[in-house]
Write a protein that holds these residues in place. Sequence first.
Motif, PDB file in Angstrom:
ATOM      1  N   ARG A 149      -6.152  12.149   8.221  1.00  0.00           N
ATOM      2  CA  ARG A 149      -5.257  11.465   9.147  1.00  0.00           C
ATOM      3  C   ARG A 149      -4.345  10.448   8.447  1.00  0.00           C
ATOM      4  O   ARG A 149      -3.489   9.856   9.091  1.00  0.00           O
ATOM      5  CB  ARG A 149      -6.079  10.779  10.239  1.00  0.00           C
ATOM      6  CG  ARG A 149      -6.621  11.809  11.264  1.00  0.00           C
ATOM      7  CD  ARG A 149      -7.213  11.126  12.467  1.00  0.00           C
ATOM      8  NE  ARG A 149      -8.481  10.519  12.134  1.00  0.00           N
ATOM      9  CZ  ARG A 149      -8.928   9.344  12.570  1.00  0.00           C
ATOM     10  NH1 ARG A 149      -8.175   8.616  13.371  1.00  0.00           N
ATOM     11  NH2 ARG A 149     -10.099   8.892  12.218  1.00  0.00           N
ATOM     12  N   GLN A 150      -4.559  10.209   7.165  1.00  0.00           N
ATOM     13  CA  GLN A 150      -3.650   9.318   6.415  1.00  0.00           C
ATOM     14  C   GLN A 150      -2.426  10.128   6.019  1.00  0.00           C
ATOM     15  O   GLN A 150      -2.428  10.802   4.983  1.00  0.00           O
ATOM     16  CB  GLN A 150      -4.341   8.764   5.169  1.00  0.00           C
ATOM     17  CG  GLN A 150      -5.457   7.770   5.460  1.00  0.00           C
ATOM     18  CD  GLN A 150      -5.684   6.764   4.316  1.00  0.00           C
ATOM     19  OE1 GLN A 150      -5.409   7.067   3.155  1.00  0.00           O
ATOM     20  NE2 GLN A 150      -6.161   5.586   4.645  1.00  0.00           N
ATOM     21  N   GLN A 151      -1.373  10.022   6.806  1.00  0.00           N
ATOM     22  CA  GLN A 151      -0.192  10.839   6.525  1.00  0.00           C
ATOM     23  C   GLN A 151       0.370  10.586   5.137  1.00  0.00           C
ATOM     24  O   GLN A 151       0.961  11.471   4.515  1.00  0.00           O
ATOM     25  CB  GLN A 151       0.889  10.591   7.582  1.00  0.00           C
ATOM     26  CG  GLN A 151       0.501  11.156   8.948  1.00  0.00           C
ATOM     27  CD  GLN A 151       1.706  11.205   9.885  1.00  0.00           C
ATOM     28  OE1 GLN A 151       2.799  11.633   9.508  1.00  0.00           O
ATOM     29  NE2 GLN A 151       1.503  10.776  11.119  1.00  0.00           N
ATOM     30  N   ILE A 152       0.182   9.370   4.655  1.00  0.00           N
ATOM     31  CA  ILE A 152       0.731   9.056   3.341  1.00  0.00           C
ATOM     32  C   ILE A 152       0.117   9.916   2.241  1.00  0.00           C
ATOM     33  O   ILE A 152       0.771  10.226   1.250  1.00  0.00           O
ATOM     34  CB  ILE A 152       0.576   7.554   3.017  1.00  0.00           C
ATOM     35  CG1 ILE A 152       1.398   7.188   1.788  1.00  0.00           C
ATOM     36  CG2 ILE A 152      -0.890   7.173   2.846  1.00  0.00           C
ATOM     37  CD1 ILE A 152       1.456   5.709   1.479  1.00  0.00           C
ATOM     38  N   MET A 153      -1.136  10.295   2.407  1.00  0.00           N
ATOM     39  CA  MET A 153      -1.793  11.108   1.368  1.00  0.00           C
ATOM     40  C   MET A 153      -1.088  12.470   1.229  1.00  0.00           C
ATOM     41  O   MET A 153      -0.864  12.941   0.111  1.00  0.00           O
ATOM     42  CB  MET A 153      -3.288  11.270   1.670  1.00  0.00           C
ATOM     43  CG  MET A 153      -4.089   9.977   1.549  1.00  0.00           C
ATOM     44  SD  MET A 153      -4.064   9.275  -0.155  1.00  0.00           S
ATOM     45  CE  MET A 153      -3.551   7.583   0.155  1.00  0.00           C
ATOM     46  N   SER A 165       2.052  12.950   2.082  1.00  0.00           N
ATOM     47  CA  SER A 165       3.410  12.665   1.587  1.00  0.00           C
ATOM     48  C   SER A 165       3.455  12.527   0.073  1.00  0.00           C
ATOM     49  O   SER A 165       4.413  12.962  -0.566  1.00  0.00           O
ATOM     50  CB  SER A 165       3.954  11.380   2.230  1.00  0.00           C
ATOM     51  OG  SER A 165       3.990  11.518   3.637  1.00  0.00           O
ATOM     52  N   ALA A 170       8.499  12.388  -9.316  1.00  0.00           N
ATOM     53  CA  ALA A 170       9.632  11.518  -9.656  1.00  0.00           C
ATOM     54  C   ALA A 170      10.065  10.659  -8.475  1.00  0.00           C
ATOM     55  O   ALA A 170      10.544   9.532  -8.657  1.00  0.00           O
ATOM     56  CB  ALA A 170      10.809  12.367 -10.148  1.00  0.00           C
ATOM     57  N   GLU A 171       9.873  11.170  -7.256  1.00  0.00           N
ATOM     58  CA  GLU A 171      10.363  10.403  -6.101  1.00  0.00           C
ATOM     59  C   GLU A 171       9.551   9.130  -5.820  1.00  0.00           C
ATOM     60  O   GLU A 171       9.929   8.345  -4.954  1.00  0.00           O
ATOM     61  CB  GLU A 171      10.399  11.292  -4.858  1.00  0.00           C
ATOM     62  CG  GLU A 171       9.044  11.631  -4.312  1.00  0.00           C
ATOM     63  CD  GLU A 171       8.971  13.057  -3.777  1.00  0.00           C
ATOM     64  OE1 GLU A 171       8.858  13.997  -4.613  1.00  0.00           O
ATOM     65  OE2 GLU A 171       9.022  13.221  -2.557  1.00  0.00           O
ATOM     66  N   TYR A 172       8.426   8.942  -6.536  1.00  0.00           N
ATOM     67  CA  TYR A 172       7.636   7.717  -6.326  1.00  0.00           C
ATOM     68  C   TYR A 172       7.601   6.838  -7.563  1.00  0.00           C
ATOM     69  O   TYR A 172       6.645   6.115  -7.805  1.00  0.00           O
ATOM     70  CB  TYR A 172       6.226   8.085  -5.838  1.00  0.00           C
ATOM     71  CG  TYR A 172       6.286   8.755  -4.495  1.00  0.00           C
ATOM     72  CD1 TYR A 172       6.810   8.065  -3.403  1.00  0.00           C
ATOM     73  CD2 TYR A 172       5.889  10.067  -4.309  1.00  0.00           C
ATOM     74  CE1 TYR A 172       6.937   8.665  -2.164  1.00  0.00           C
ATOM     75  CE2 TYR A 172       6.006  10.684  -3.068  1.00  0.00           C
ATOM     76  CZ  TYR A 172       6.539   9.977  -2.007  1.00  0.00           C
ATOM     77  OH  TYR A 172       6.681  10.565  -0.777  1.00  0.00           O
ATOM     78  N   ILE A 175       2.193   2.837  -5.675  1.00  0.00           N
ATOM     79  CA  ILE A 175       1.594   4.146  -5.372  1.00  0.00           C
ATOM     80  C   ILE A 175       0.215   4.249  -6.023  1.00  0.00           C
ATOM     81  O   ILE A 175      -0.729   4.776  -5.420  1.00  0.00           O
ATOM     82  CB  ILE A 175       2.536   5.291  -5.817  1.00  0.00           C
ATOM     83  CG1 ILE A 175       3.788   5.310  -4.939  1.00  0.00           C
ATOM     84  CG2 ILE A 175       1.826   6.645  -5.764  1.00  0.00           C
ATOM     85  CD1 ILE A 175       3.535   5.583  -3.452  1.00  0.00           C
ATOM     86  N   THR A 180      -1.839   2.420  -3.723  1.00  0.00           N
ATOM     87  CA  THR A 180      -2.065   3.191  -2.495  1.00  0.00           C
ATOM     88  C   THR A 180      -3.273   4.101  -2.659  1.00  0.00           C
ATOM     89  O   THR A 180      -4.194   4.117  -1.823  1.00  0.00           O
ATOM     90  CB  THR A 180      -0.812   4.047  -2.181  1.00  0.00           C
ATOM     91  OG1 THR A 180       0.304   3.173  -1.964  1.00  0.00           O
ATOM     92  CG2 THR A 180      -1.027   4.916  -0.956  1.00  0.00           C
ATOM     93  N   SER A 218      -7.132   3.730  -1.051  1.00  0.00           N
ATOM     94  CA  SER A 218      -7.792   4.772  -0.261  1.00  0.00           C
ATOM     95  C   SER A 218      -9.109   5.190  -0.910  1.00  0.00           C
ATOM     96  O   SER A 218     -10.110   5.397  -0.222  1.00  0.00           O
ATOM     97  CB  SER A 218      -6.860   5.978  -0.067  1.00  0.00           C
ATOM     98  OG  SER A 218      -5.829   5.649   0.854  1.00  0.00           O
TER      99      SER A 218
END
Lengths: 152, 152, 152, 152
Positions: free
Chosen positions: A21-25, A27, A48-50, A61, A64, A68
């Motif tokens: 349910r952690q959408q960031i994971m 992403s 590269a985008e992070y 990140i 992040t 978690s």
Amino acid sequence: MSVKFEPQGDYEGRVRTSFARQQIMTSIGAELTRVNAGEVEIEMPYRAEYTQQHGFLHAGIISTALDSACGYAAYSVMPADAAVLTIEFKVNLLSPGRGERFLFRGSVTKPGRTIIVADGQAYAYDTEGNARLVATMTATIMVVSGRDGIEG
Amino acid sequence: MSVKFEPQGDYEGRVRTSFARQQIMTSIGAELTRVNAGEVEIEMPYRAEYTQQHGFLHAGIISTALDSACGYAAYSVMPADAAVLTIEFKVNLLSPGRGERFLFRGSVTKPGRTIIVADGQAYAYDTEGNARLVATMTATIMVVSGRDGIEG
Amino acid sequence: MSVKFEPQGDYEGRVRTSFARQQIMTSIGAELTRVNAGEVEIEMPYRAEYTQQHGFLHAGIISTALDSACGYAAYSVMPADAAVLTIEFKVNLLSPGRGERFLFRGSVTKPGRTIIVADGQAYAYDTEGNARLVATMTATIMVVSGRDGIEG
Amino acid sequence: MSVKFEPQGDYEGRVRTSFARQQIMTSIGAELTRVNAGEVEIEMPYRAEYTQQHGFLHAGIISTALDSACGYAAYSVMPADAAVLTIEFKVNLLSPGRGERFLFRGSVTKPGRTIIVADGQAYAYDTEGNARLVATMTATIMVVSGRDGIEG
């Protein structure tokens, strides 16, 4: 420093459900690759985008994924009806976030009824598969019980 | 607690150039909304793709924006040829990352030739525009000079 | 950043009583010089017996006084029957602990039923009375209720 | 997590000499009981004069000994002419400072030319000799070179 824990029912199922349910994971492309009682590992590829200004994975990140990993390590030893809440964490950035792939490990240093302390390590892997410690975290996590509508 | 700084040449231009190279800022929708000598603000909207399991902005994304705000606050008072490197930070999560929009402020608490300490605050704004303090950071930042190929 | 608090009964009396039971405060010559709801100040003289190898006040003594200042700032806004427990703190040492006299201020950044976050500053005074910020602390403090035999 | 270090000349002699100049170590009854390259241990007895309001060893004294243990662990891997400076540390207090005797271990997690990160553990021993982990520290330490009059 290895602490053994009483498994709390289907802790792995609960961790995997909450992680999903952690959408960031999703992403950032992070996957849950190991769930033991008191220890969790998360892996993700370089993206590269992070990155920050020098092309390394941004410290945020790394934080992040470490947060978690530490949070779910703590959650894995909580009672089945509790929710997990990170109160604070500290991150030391030991080496640039340069690598092909990253592994984040969180493990419980001190369990508790209300407060759990977990420590984490972030490793970067180069193309030959060599690991380098890039960051460490200490996180203080609260066991939240009996708040309607908050679970996981 | 307000510290005045000597502007270091075109510090705003240098901060904006380096910020623009942080690909993660574009990815999360973050914008640089204020650059003073020793103080930087970043703003971003709520985005479901960066949430944790309860639908709140993940603590790691709050840390990402706070780290950039603190790092650029430090960078703004460094000599023109220096690069900025975060050594470590600590984040206290005071309230859930629930809101329409977020503002992150970083300001220099202690300047220095080698080490700069900056503090940050993260605020969440609801639909009526009311602000709530959701997190604080203390970051220790190094002034990196004379390393070929590292700038910004 | 100034937060107003509802005074909790005779908070000043409770803070002063508990402070008087901290034997270490007497040992290091520390005095409670200000008690407001949510803000506490402690002062102490320089003492050679608490110095590190360069003759400066040891970072641990600065932490001792900052921890008590932050803890009592938190205690001052707790219910009358609660006890105070520091869970963790971070200290940044900004300048050597050189001075004639030191002042330590702790103030509540975020009150709460279970967790209170307080921030602290340590100042050194030279013989002319000029102050210099030597350290900052962020402390996470727990409100402990209903544990027999633990108070203050 | 065990890191091996190249011994830097007579690191043990340098650590012992500097420790002997920390007057606070004598004041609190602390002794240097182990010096390896990258790892240092300090021990001290319980002393009522350094307690907080519940009769436990004050968190600040635990921090004092942990800071010295981490600082000297870092110092032991520095070049012979360098001085050691703690920039910041974080302490998690896992259990009350109750015991007959305390042991503080500091070890280097990440060596470096300018910045060294060390981690520490504090253990309390009861009268039967059983150990309990009471606190952990992460400390960021700077290698100071070429400042006249600062050594050790």
